[in-house]
Design an enzyme around this catalytic site. Structure first.
Site, PDB file in Angstrom:
ATOM      1  N   HIS A  98       0.887  -1.166   0.000  1.00 43.38           N
ATOM      2  CA  HIS A  98       0.000   0.000   0.000  1.00 43.38           C
ATOM      3  C   HIS A  98       0.929   1.221   0.000  1.00 43.38           C
ATOM      4  O   HIS A  98       2.025   1.161   0.578  1.00 43.38           O
ATOM      5  CB  HIS A  98      -0.818   0.105   1.282  1.00 43.38           C
ATOM      6  CG  HIS A  98      -1.694  -1.054   1.604  1.00 43.38           C
ATOM      7  ND1 HIS A  98      -1.240  -2.181   2.229  1.00 43.38           N
ATOM      8  CD2 HIS A  98      -3.028  -1.224   1.443  1.00 43.38           C
ATOM      9  CE1 HIS A  98      -2.249  -3.012   2.412  1.00 43.38           C
ATOM     10  NE2 HIS A  98      -3.349  -2.463   1.946  1.00 43.38           N
ATOM     11  N   ASP A 101       2.426   1.946   3.326  1.00 41.91           N
ATOM     12  CA  ASP A 101       3.399   1.006   3.908  1.00 41.91           C
ATOM     13  C   ASP A 101       4.827   1.447   3.632  1.00 41.91           C
ATOM     14  O   ASP A 101       5.732   1.151   4.410  1.00 41.91           O
ATOM     15  CB  ASP A 101       3.296  -0.403   3.291  1.00 41.91           C
ATOM     16  CG  ASP A 101       1.901  -0.958   3.311  1.00 41.91           C
ATOM     17  OD1 ASP A 101       1.149  -0.614   4.229  1.00 41.91           O
ATOM     18  OD2 ASP A 101       1.567  -1.730   2.383  1.00 41.91           O
ATOM     19  N   GLU A 229     -10.770  -7.032  -4.127  1.00 37.24           N
ATOM     20  CA  GLU A 229     -10.520  -8.054  -3.092  1.00 37.24           C
ATOM     21  C   GLU A 229     -11.739  -8.128  -2.166  1.00 37.24           C
ATOM     22  O   GLU A 229     -11.952  -7.249  -1.336  1.00 37.24           O
ATOM     23  CB  GLU A 229      -9.264  -7.690  -2.288  1.00 37.24           C
ATOM     24  CG  GLU A 229      -8.908  -8.769  -1.278  1.00 37.24           C
ATOM     25  CD  GLU A 229      -7.595  -8.496  -0.550  1.00 37.24           C
ATOM     26  OE1 GLU A 229      -6.652  -7.935  -1.156  1.00 37.24           O
ATOM     27  OE2 GLU A 229      -7.517  -8.851   0.635  1.00 37.24           O
ATOM     28  N   GLU A 265      -8.827 -13.824  -0.859  1.00 38.51           N
ATOM     29  CA  GLU A 265      -8.011 -14.094   0.333  1.00 38.51           C
ATOM     30  C   GLU A 265      -8.671 -15.188   1.169  1.00 38.51           C
ATOM     31  O   GLU A 265      -9.872 -15.133   1.452  1.00 38.51           O
ATOM     32  CB  GLU A 265      -7.854 -12.803   1.147  1.00 38.51           C
ATOM     33  CG  GLU A 265      -7.090 -13.039   2.434  1.00 38.51           C
ATOM     34  CD  GLU A 265      -6.672 -11.754   3.141  1.00 38.51           C
ATOM     35  OE1 GLU A 265      -6.319 -10.771   2.450  1.00 38.51           O
ATOM     36  OE2 GLU A 265      -6.707 -11.750   4.372  1.00 38.51           O
ATOM     37  N   ASP A 293      -4.532 -13.943  -2.053  1.00 39.00           N
ATOM     38  CA  ASP A 293      -3.851 -13.556  -0.815  1.00 39.00           C
ATOM     39  C   ASP A 293      -3.811 -14.806   0.045  1.00 39.00           C
ATOM     40  O   ASP A 293      -4.830 -15.235   0.622  1.00 39.00           O
ATOM     41  CB  ASP A 293      -4.589 -12.401  -0.110  1.00 39.00           C
ATOM     42  CG  ASP A 293      -4.087 -11.040  -0.577  1.00 39.00           C
ATOM     43  OD1 ASP A 293      -3.281 -11.003  -1.528  1.00 39.00           O
ATOM     44  OD2 ASP A 293      -4.487 -10.017   0.011  1.00 39.00           O
ATOM     45  N   ASP A 304     -10.180 -11.513  11.399  1.00 34.25           N
ATOM     46  CA  ASP A 304      -9.190 -11.735  10.348  1.00 34.25           C
ATOM     47  C   ASP A 304      -7.813 -11.898  11.001  1.00 34.25           C
ATOM     48  O   ASP A 304      -7.128 -10.913  11.244  1.00 34.25           O
ATOM     49  CB  ASP A 304      -9.239 -10.470   9.465  1.00 34.25           C
ATOM     50  CG  ASP A 304      -8.596 -10.652   8.113  1.00 34.25           C
ATOM     51  OD1 ASP A 304      -8.297 -11.805   7.755  1.00 34.25           O
ATOM     52  OD2 ASP A 304      -8.397  -9.645   7.414  1.00 34.25           O
ATOM     53  N   ASP A 306      -5.182 -13.407   9.786  1.00 34.80           N
ATOM     54  CA  ASP A 306      -4.082 -13.297   8.806  1.00 34.80           C
ATOM     55  C   ASP A 306      -2.878 -14.160   9.191  1.00 34.80           C
ATOM     56  O   ASP A 306      -1.731 -13.673   9.214  1.00 34.80           O
ATOM     57  CB  ASP A 306      -3.625 -11.827   8.680  1.00 34.80           C
ATOM     58  CG  ASP A 306      -4.538 -11.001   7.781  1.00 34.80           C
ATOM     59  OD1 ASP A 306      -5.369 -11.586   7.073  1.00 34.80           O
ATOM     60  OD2 ASP A 306      -4.412  -9.753   7.801  1.00 34.80           O
ATOM     61  N   ASP A 336      -0.436 -12.394   2.454  1.00 37.52           N
ATOM     62  CA  ASP A 336      -1.082 -11.355   3.270  1.00 37.52           C
ATOM     63  C   ASP A 336      -1.246 -11.974   4.667  1.00 37.52           C
ATOM     64  O   ASP A 336      -2.344 -12.320   5.102  1.00 37.52           O
ATOM     65  CB  ASP A 336      -2.421 -10.956   2.650  1.00 37.52           C
ATOM     66  CG  ASP A 336      -3.004  -9.712   3.308  1.00 37.52           C
ATOM     67  OD1 ASP A 336      -2.452  -9.283   4.339  1.00 37.52           O
ATOM     68  OD2 ASP A 336      -4.008  -9.181   2.800  1.00 37.52           O
TER      69      ASP A 336
HETATM   70  C1  XUL Z   1      -7.256  -6.616   4.715  1.00 35.14           C
HETATM   71  C2  XUL Z   1      -6.538  -7.006   3.491  1.00 35.14           C
HETATM   72  C3  XUL Z   1      -5.749  -5.937   2.808  1.00 35.14           C
HETATM   73  C4  XUL Z   1      -5.715  -6.072   1.325  1.00 35.14           C
HETATM   74  C5  XUL Z   1      -5.031  -4.919   0.623  1.00 35.14           C
HETATM   75  O1  XUL Z   1      -7.991  -7.620   5.273  1.00 35.14           O
HETATM   76  O2  XUL Z   1      -6.568  -8.142   3.101  1.00 35.14           O
HETATM   77  O3  XUL Z   1      -4.459  -5.937   3.333  1.00 35.14           O
HETATM   78  O4  XUL Z   1      -5.095  -7.243   0.924  1.00 35.14           O
HETATM   79  O5  XUL Z   1      -5.530  -3.683   0.992  1.00 35.14           O
HETATM   80 CO    CO Z   2      -5.619  -9.186   1.562  1.00 41.83          CO
END
Ligand code: XUL
Ligand code: CO
Length: 436
Positions: A98, A101, A229, A265, A293, A304, A306, A336
């Protein structure tokens, strides 16, 4: 040198070396193609380089010696070096970021853009030096407080304008760095309550915004693939790009389906109460599978998380769907994913990526065998065989209406027998492929 470890090598499944790949062997051919081309792994700049381990209840835990004693643009420059050394050592050939970032966000958009230009120069140099490529870029239009009510779906037109300016710059950067894609994740494009929300206007505005992005891409000759996404919720209670099906129908409604594909994702699928296999199949069946992702959630937690993917069952089924689709073209597998808060050492970043890369490599190996043997495809062909001949073929070819179908049924004493679904046997065959 920011990491003391050397470049990570493949040592095979018997290796006990934590800093070695057990299943990922970049150049090994699978179905005639090197593993690294099937998998196209990418590092997520926000989790691996920027994230500090804060959560809703706790402060930063990450130990990052390179961040000590430096701030602002100087720290951002060092982080570029860290990022590229890390990717080189891991054999990660792609990354995603992003805008927020990579460079400090300034007081004004002019200041932010100037910071971005300085850092993009550094990134460009490192990309040239290493050959590492940009999988996709994006704009963070959700963290700043101006986005409290959304970005392109904010009730405040000034915010719509600001988001447009931000995305314009992020697209320019992505083009400059030769990114193969650009992602729109609508973190705050949704609502908390319909009591204060004009959902029709907000959705129209989201579509207007995406159209402006498509127009601008033409203007600057950006050829990368646009992706939506999907995510059902978090941070917003209800997000407009809920899941693959919602995103596909949204894009079709506004005639944007030719300009976009989906970046799916795994943890977002979980939040939408779908399997990732479902999401990938849905996008693939609609010709809109773009990128992945690659992470995983926790079925016992409703948010989430991740996590780095370590579930081979899941990676097998995801890679199976990717092979079935004919592979990802502009897309790849972007981690991600963030290390857990207690995995705070620098080397944990390496160990986590090894775990993720091995999980997908193992999944690919298994999926390739399943695909080669056509076990599931043969079963599908026989399960749906009734549509190949007779009345089924007439249905598919559009040769019969309700009257003809009524006559067909009435003329028969008994319907043809239903075949069993064979779910259990298919699941045990899948186990045999997984265990070998
Ligand atoms: C948030 C997410 C983001 C996107 C990009 O859940 O997945 O990081 O991948 O903005
Ligand atoms: Co993502």
């Amino acid at each position: 040198m920011y990491f003391k470890q050397e470049k990570i090598k493949y040592e095979g499944s018997k290796s006990l070396n934590p800093f070695a790949f057990k299943y990922y062997n970049a150049e090994e051919l699978v179905l005639g193609k090197p593993m690294k081309e099937h998998l196209k792994f990418s590092m997520a700049y926000w989790h691996t380089i920027s994230a500090q381990g804060t959560d809703m209840f706790g402060e930063a835990t990450m130990q990052r010696h390179w961040d000590q004693g430096v701030e602002g643009i100087e720290r951002a420059k060092i982080r570029v070096k860290v990022a590229f050394e890390f990717m080189e050592k891991m054999g990660l050939e792609y990354f995603c970021f992003h805008d927020a970032d990579i460079a400090p966000v300034g007081e004004t958009i002019e200041e932010t853009n100037a910071n971005l230009d300085i850092i993009v120069d550094e990134i460009e140099k490192e990309m040239k030096r290493t050959g590492i490529k940009l999988l996709w870029g994006t704009a963070n239009a959700f963290s700043n407080k101006r986005y409290v009510n959304g970005a392109s779906t904010s009730p405040n037109a000034d915010v719509f304008a600001y988001a447009a300016a931000q995305v314009k710059k992020a697209m320019e950067i992505t083009k400059r760095l030769n990114g193969s894609g650009y992602v729109f994740w609508g973190g705050r494009e949704g609502y908390e309550t319909l009591l204060n929300t004009d959902m029709a206007l907000e959705q129209d505005n989201l579509a207007r915004f995406l159209k402006l992005a498509v127009d601008y891409a033409k203007e600057i000759d950006f050829k990368g693939q646009f992706y939506i996404e999907p995510k059902p919720k978090e941070p917003t209670k209800h997000q407009y790009d809920f899941d693959a099906a919602t995103a596909v129908s949204f894009l079709r409604k506004y005639n944007l389906n030719k300009n976009f594909k989906l970046n799916l994702e795994t943890n977002h699928a979980t939040l939408a109460t779908h399997t990732m296999q479902h999401e990938v199949r849905y996008a693939a069946d609609n010709g809109m599978l773009g990128s992945i992702d690659a992470n995983q959630g926790d079925l016992l937690l409703g948010w989430d998380t991740d996590q780095f993917p370590t579930d081979i069952y899941e990676s097998t089924l995801i890679m199976y769907e990717v092979l079935r689709y004919g592979g990802l073209t502009t897309g790849g597998l972007n981690f991600d994913a963030r290390v857990r808060r207690p995995s705070f050492k620098e080397e944990d970043l390496m160990l986590a990526h090894i775990a993720g890369m091995d999980t997908y490599a193992a999944g690919l190996r298994i999926a390739a065998k399943l695909w080669e043997d056509q076990v599931l495809e043969k079963n599908l062909a026989s399960r749906y065989a009734s549509y190949k001949t007779g009345i089924g073929k007439k249905i598919v070819d559009g040769q019969v209406g309700f009257k003809e179908l009524d006559a067909y049924v009435k003329g028969k004493k008994e319907l043809d027998k239903n075949e069993p679904g064979r779910q259990e046997v298919l699941e045990s065959i899948l186990n045999q492929y997984i265990i070998g």
